[in-house]
Write an enzyme that holds these catalytic residues in place. Structure first.
Site, PDB file in Angstrom:
ATOM      1  N   PRO A 211       0.837  -1.202   0.000  1.00  0.00           N
ATOM      2  CA  PRO A 211       0.000   0.000   0.000  1.00  0.00           C
ATOM      3  C   PRO A 211       0.869   1.248   0.000  1.00  0.00           C
ATOM      4  CG  PRO A 211      -0.725  -1.530   1.707  1.00  0.00           C
ATOM      5  CD  PRO A 211       0.534  -2.101   1.120  1.00  0.00           C
ATOM      6  N   GLY A 212       0.482   2.232  -0.790  1.00  0.00           N
ATOM      7  CA  GLY A 212       1.199   3.503  -0.773  1.00  0.00           C
ATOM      8  C   GLY A 212       2.384   3.572  -1.717  1.00  0.00           C
ATOM      9  N   THR A 213       2.582   2.537  -2.533  1.00  0.00           N
ATOM     10  CA  THR A 213       3.728   2.568  -3.440  1.00  0.00           C
ATOM     11  C   THR A 213       3.412   3.281  -4.748  1.00  0.00           C
ATOM     12  OG1 THR A 213       3.105   0.315  -4.028  1.00  0.00           O
ATOM     13  CG2 THR A 213       4.997   0.572  -2.587  1.00  0.00           C
ATOM     14  N   GLY A 214       2.153   3.684  -4.931  1.00  0.00           N
ATOM     15  CA  GLY A 214       1.824   4.468  -6.119  1.00  0.00           C
ATOM     16  C   GLY A 214       1.102   3.691  -7.214  1.00  0.00           C
ATOM     17  N   HIS A 430      14.612  -1.152  29.049  1.00  0.00           N
ATOM     18  CA  HIS A 430      14.112  -1.801  27.833  1.00  0.00           C
ATOM     19  C   HIS A 430      14.822  -1.226  26.600  1.00  0.00           C
ATOM     20  CE1 HIS A 430      10.845  -3.654  25.319  1.00  0.00           C
ATOM     21  NE2 HIS A 430      11.276  -2.725  24.483  1.00  0.00           N
ATOM     22  N   GLU A 431      14.830   0.080  26.490  1.00  0.00           N
ATOM     23  CA  GLU A 431      15.454   0.712  25.311  1.00  0.00           C
ATOM     24  C   GLU A 431      16.968   0.519  25.317  1.00  0.00           C
ATOM     25  OE1 GLU A 431      13.620   1.449  22.921  1.00  0.00           O
ATOM     26  OE2 GLU A 431      11.735   1.449  24.041  1.00  0.00           O
ATOM     27  N   HIS A 434      17.745  -2.873  23.908  1.00  0.00           N
ATOM     28  CA  HIS A 434      17.783  -2.929  22.435  1.00  0.00           C
ATOM     29  C   HIS A 434      19.104  -2.367  21.924  1.00  0.00           C
ATOM     30  CE1 HIS A 434      13.706  -4.050  21.490  1.00  0.00           C
ATOM     31  NE2 HIS A 434      13.173  -3.031  22.115  1.00  0.00           N
TER      32      HIS A 434
HETATM   33  P1  ADP Z   1      -1.290   2.615  -3.703  1.00  0.00           P
HETATM   34  O1  ADP Z   1      -2.422   2.694  -4.671  1.00  0.00           O
HETATM   35  O2  ADP Z   1      -0.148   1.790  -4.190  1.00  0.00           O
HETATM   36  O3  ADP Z   1      -1.711   2.231  -2.314  1.00  0.00           O
HETATM   37  P2  ADP Z   1      -1.263   5.420  -4.140  1.00  0.00           P
HETATM   38  O4  ADP Z   1      -1.084   5.472  -5.604  1.00  0.00           O
HETATM   39  O5  ADP Z   1      -2.650   5.598  -3.643  1.00  0.00           O
HETATM   40  O6  ADP Z   1      -0.672   4.078  -3.557  1.00  0.00           O
HETATM   41  O7  ADP Z   1      -0.274   6.472  -3.481  1.00  0.00           O
HETATM   42  C1  ADP Z   1      -0.683   7.344  -2.459  1.00  0.00           C
HETATM   43  C2  ADP Z   1      -0.001   8.679  -2.582  1.00  0.00           C
HETATM   44  O8  ADP Z   1       1.391   8.548  -2.321  1.00  0.00           O
HETATM   45  C3  ADP Z   1      -0.083   9.265  -3.964  1.00  0.00           C
HETATM   46  O9  ADP Z   1      -1.249   9.978  -4.140  1.00  0.00           O
HETATM   47  C4  ADP Z   1       1.152  10.158  -3.997  1.00  0.00           C
HETATM   48  O10 ADP Z   1       0.898  11.382  -3.358  1.00  0.00           O
HETATM   49  C5  ADP Z   1       2.138   9.395  -3.159  1.00  0.00           C
HETATM   50  N1  ADP Z   1       3.022   8.573  -4.002  1.00  0.00           N
HETATM   51  C6  ADP Z   1       3.155   7.219  -3.940  1.00  0.00           C
HETATM   52  N2  ADP Z   1       4.071   6.792  -4.836  1.00  0.00           N
HETATM   53  C7  ADP Z   1       4.514   7.879  -5.493  1.00  0.00           C
HETATM   54  C8  ADP Z   1       5.468   8.090  -6.540  1.00  0.00           C
HETATM   55  N3  ADP Z   1       6.131   7.086  -7.112  1.00  0.00           N
HETATM   56  N4  ADP Z   1       5.660   9.363  -6.963  1.00  0.00           N
HETATM   57  C9  ADP Z   1       5.005  10.387  -6.416  1.00  0.00           C
HETATM   58  N5  ADP Z   1       4.103  10.254  -5.433  1.00  0.00           N
HETATM   59  C10 ADP Z   1       3.859   9.026  -4.956  1.00  0.00           C
HETATM   60 ZN    ZN Z   2      11.129  -2.613  22.406  1.00  0.00          ZN
END
Ligand code: ADP
Ligand code: ZN
Ligand code: MG
Length: 600
Positions: A211-214, A430-431, A434
């Site tokens: 998630p969040g990779t674009g 604890h810290e 680590h």
């Molecule tokens: P996914 O669909 O893989 O979960 P998203 O496409 O919804 O991820 O990415 C969420 C946000 O993160 C995008 O709207 C953008 O702002 C940022 N983002 C993620 N990857 C990139 C990238 N390669 N370049 C620029 N912005 C990115």
């Molecule tokens: Zn810890």
């Protein structure tokens, strides 16, 4: 092609007309009612909103005199000094916002802060109450409609359809992936060129990635580059109460795509519908129908129909193999978490619209954020902007970004939280545990900061220097990671002879690593290089009756050994452990440089 659609449905026809008449009456009532409501509320409706950015600016300038908020709601009413009427603002994060307000008050700004308790009625807008009876009737009719399978022709699209302005330039890094996708853009622009040549263009492209990779971003960018509509739906929306509805939604989605062709259909979280077909019980039967419909649709359109189906998932192993056959999602592209250069490019794109100080070195931030996704990096820059505003900086400075990195990784620093001496001592050991353990583990990266100031839900934290980007992690490295993770718990046990709940996250992470070592990476000598993950029970039986027990034993042995090693290391270097814990109790925080001094 679609003669099926014209099949008469005599029996249901009468029933359907009646339902339509009743529904129309309800709708007309609703429209009249809404009309009256709007007339009554016209005065209130005027341009009465203030954007969040403006609110922050006004607040910084001391122009806000009153804020009214309801607990649990993100909608605020604010009154500006020189403006008569109150305005409404939606804040993305009430916690951050309130901190800013409290800071302003502490600085002597007079802000009348009115916090209303969450009341059941006040949360419901008045028009909802006045139209509740109508709404209930309407909902009933829709339900009846759908249960009888007549809803198919109703207009319940909740997918989005529009042209996006996003271009490949807005997607940072991912150059090879973009290169692979250029062909699809070309095809959407000039399909004739390809069909004339007899070239085969994939119908479906599957994007794998965390998630969040674009993934969504790049899918939109393809539509934007080709200037075609982007129709999207999320897999989880397909899972519905009423049998057959998921399938009918898929059908409608593609009906629409055919009308809008050339276009892109984007199915997010495809694993929600496309997971492996196993038993035929309950919810899964529904899934199967939806999945089958998707397969039928994809097989149904020819390559002259210029529709490209893009789908995204972060769980490729869950997908039904049927989806991957030729003519369906026969092209798969992995969207990786960005490498150093990718992170730098992403940071550059997202800092374009922000005021960043000269002293900020994006390269070094990119170096410090190995493993972060694009979404997390974008989030860091947003948080840094908020922090810079709070600190009254003219533009975003280096330490604003550093604080934002910590906030995104471990949560917000909470200095105000009162902690008992006993808890402090426990956290300090604890810290320190680590930190000391990792110092003696060759594969582990250097400690960057140790702190016992609570952050987010954590009582303290140990931050490590970021690893350079690696493609492979060795078994030794994973074993040592387990030792470092268990160093916290081991120190508690060794020094205080008692253990706490503070290690729960460490234990969770360690268990996952150990399990992956045995079941995914084939690192157990006894079980060998076999992938045991995501297997059905009958598949597992092939490996012997008690395979589950054996896996459990192997995982337990890894953890036990790591815990023992952590304890041994701490016993051996007890002097260091004590010194560091004591320093933490005094100073609360130790930075990289000071930490190194303990070992000179
Ligand atoms: P996914 O669909 O893989 O979960 P998203 O496409 O919804 O991820 O990415 C969420 C946000 O993160 C995008 O709207 C953008 O702002 C940022 N983002 C993620 N990857 C990139 C990238 N390669 N370049 C620029 N912005 C990115
Ligand atoms: Zn810890
Ligand atoms: Mg997405």
């Amino acid at each position: 092609m679609s003669s099926k659609k014209d099949k008469p449905r005599d029996k249901k026809e009468n029933q359907k007309i009646w339902l339509i008449i009743i529904l129309s009456i309800v709708l007309i009532a609703l429209i009249i009612g809404l009309g009256i409501f709007y007339v009554n509320n016209k005065e209130k409706e005027d341009e009465n909103t203030l954007s969040y950015t403006d609110l922050i600016k006004e607040l910084s300038d001391g122009n806000i005199e009153k804020i009214e908020m309801t607990v649990g709601s993100t909608t605020l009413k604010v009154k500006q000094k020189d403006v008569e009427e109150e305005k409404t603002t939606i804040v993305p994060n009430t916690e951050s916002f309130m901190e800013l307000v409290q800071q302003k008050v502490a600085e002597g700004n007079e802000i009348d802060l009115n916090q209303k308790p969450k009341s059941f009625l006040s949360q419901i807008p008045s028009f909802v109450i006045s139209f509740l009876p109508t709404a209930i009737m309407l909902a009933l009719f829709i339900m009846i409609f759908k249960m009888q399978g007549l809803g198919e022709k109703g207009k319940v699209y909740d997918d989005t359809e529009r042209k996006t302005k996003i271009k490949f330039d807005d997607v940072a890094g991912l150059d090879e992936e973009k290169e692979e996708l250029v062909e699809i853009v070309e095809f959407l622009k000039k399909p004739e060129k390809f069909t004339k040549m007899g070239a085969k263009i994939p119908k479906g492209v599957l994007l794998y990635g965390k998630p969040g990779t674009g993934k969504t971003l790049i899918a939109k960018a393809i539509a934007g580059e080709a200037d075609v509509p982007f129709i999207s739906m999320s897999g989880s929306e397909f899972i519905e109460m009423f049998a057959g509805l998921g399938a009918s939604r898929v059908r409608k989605l593609f009906e629409k795509a055919r009308k809008l062709s050339p276009c892109i259909v984007f199915i997010d979280e495809i694993d929600a519908i496309g997971s492996r077909r196993t038993s035929n019980s309950g919810a899964e039967t529904e899934n199967n129908q939806t999945l089958n419909q998707l397969l039928v649709e994809m097989d149904g359109f020819s390559s002259e129909e210029t529709i490209i189906v893009l789908a995204a998932t972060n769980r490729p192993e869950m997908l039904d193999k049927a989806l991957l056959r030729p003519g369906r999602f026969d092209r798969q592209i992995t969207i990786p978490t960005p490498d150093l250069n990718g992170r730098l490019e992403i940071l550059k794109i997202h800092s374009k619209d922000k005021r960043i100080s000269e002293d900020v070195n994006l390269e070094s931030i990119a170096e410090d954020t190995a493993g972060f996704t694009g979404a997390e990096l974008a989030n860091i820059l947003n948080e840094a902007a908020i922090i810079a505003t709070k600190r009254k900086h003219d533009d975003i400075e280096k330490d604003d970004i550093e604080e934002a990195v910590k906030k995104v990784t471990v949560g917000l620093e909470k200095r105000a939280r009162v902690i008992s001496e006993k808890d402090k001592k426990l956290t300090a050991y604890h810290e320190a545990g680590h930190a000391v353990v990792s110092k003696y583990l060759p594969t582990q990266t250097d400690v960057k900061e140790v702190s016992i100031i609570p952050r987010g839900v954590a009582g303290g934290y140990t931050m490590y220097k970021s690893d350079e980007d690696k493609y492979y992690i060795s078994k030794t490295e994973m074993k040592e990671k387990l030792v470092a993770l268990l160093g916290g718990r081991a120190a508690e046990k060794l020094v205080l002879d008692d253990i706490s709940t503070g290690a729960s996250n460490d234990i969770e992470v360690a268990t996952k690593i150990a399990r992956d070592m045995v079941t995914k990476y084939g690192m157990s000598d006894n079980l060998g290089p076999i992938d045991f993950q995501g297997k059905e029970p009958y598949e597992m039986q092939l490996f012997g009756e008690n395979i589950g027990d054996k896996i459990g034993q192997e995982v337990k042995e890894l953890i036990d050994n790591a815990y023992k090693e952590a304890q041994n290391l701490l016993k051996e270097h007890r002097d260091k452990l004590d010194k560091i814990a004591e320093t933490l109790l005094q100073k609360e925080k130790i930075n990289e440089e000071d930490f190194k001094k303990f070992f000179e």
